[in-house]
Design a protein around this motif. Sequence first.
Motif, PDB file in Angstrom:
ATOM      1  N   LYS A  57       0.846  -1.206   0.000  1.00 30.55           N
ATOM      2  CA  LYS A  57       0.000   0.000   0.000  1.00 30.55           C
ATOM      3  C   LYS A  57       0.876   1.250   0.000  1.00 30.55           C
ATOM      4  N   TYR A  85       2.186   1.751  -3.438  1.00 32.61           N
ATOM      5  CA  TYR A  85       1.132   2.281  -4.304  1.00 32.61           C
ATOM      6  C   TYR A  85       0.976   3.792  -4.124  1.00 32.61           C
ATOM      7  N   ILE A 119      -1.454   6.994   4.524  1.00 34.69           N
ATOM      8  CA  ILE A 119      -1.738   5.631   4.100  1.00 34.69           C
ATOM      9  C   ILE A 119      -2.710   5.008   5.094  1.00 34.69           C
ATOM     10  N   PHE A 176      -4.663   1.290   5.845  1.00 29.26           N
ATOM     11  CA  PHE A 176      -4.742  -0.120   5.483  1.00 29.26           C
ATOM     12  C   PHE A 176      -5.368  -0.898   6.629  1.00 29.26           C
TER      13      PHE A 176
END
Length: 118
Positions: A28, A31, A61, A63
């Motif tokens: 992630k 990305y 981020i 997740f």
Amino acid sequence: MERKRKIFYFKNYFQEFFNAQKEKVKDKIDYVLFLVIVADKIPKKFFGSMTGYDGLWEIRIEFESNIYRIFCCFDEGNLVVLFNGFQKKSQKTPKKEIEKAMKIKEEYFELKKKGDLS
């Protein structure tokens, strides 16, 4: 795909944070860093300035209901310099993480002035 920005990993601050993460979290992060490099305009969901902290930005981020932050700054227009990262455990960003990022930012520009970035 054309690159809009470059990423510079200053010392090992980011790398230590990155290496400590699970593989899916690393994916992630990769990305989001890819978006930072190629997007004309980075969505606010992933990137924003730290108001009141002179040029300090954060990469965001999320997740699996965990929130991670990576501090950075811009240099020479399109160069994004990565600093420390951490897992956010409360609504407010911990002051010690912001202070650490500001010290790293000062260190970066000091070494740059001396021509000692490697």
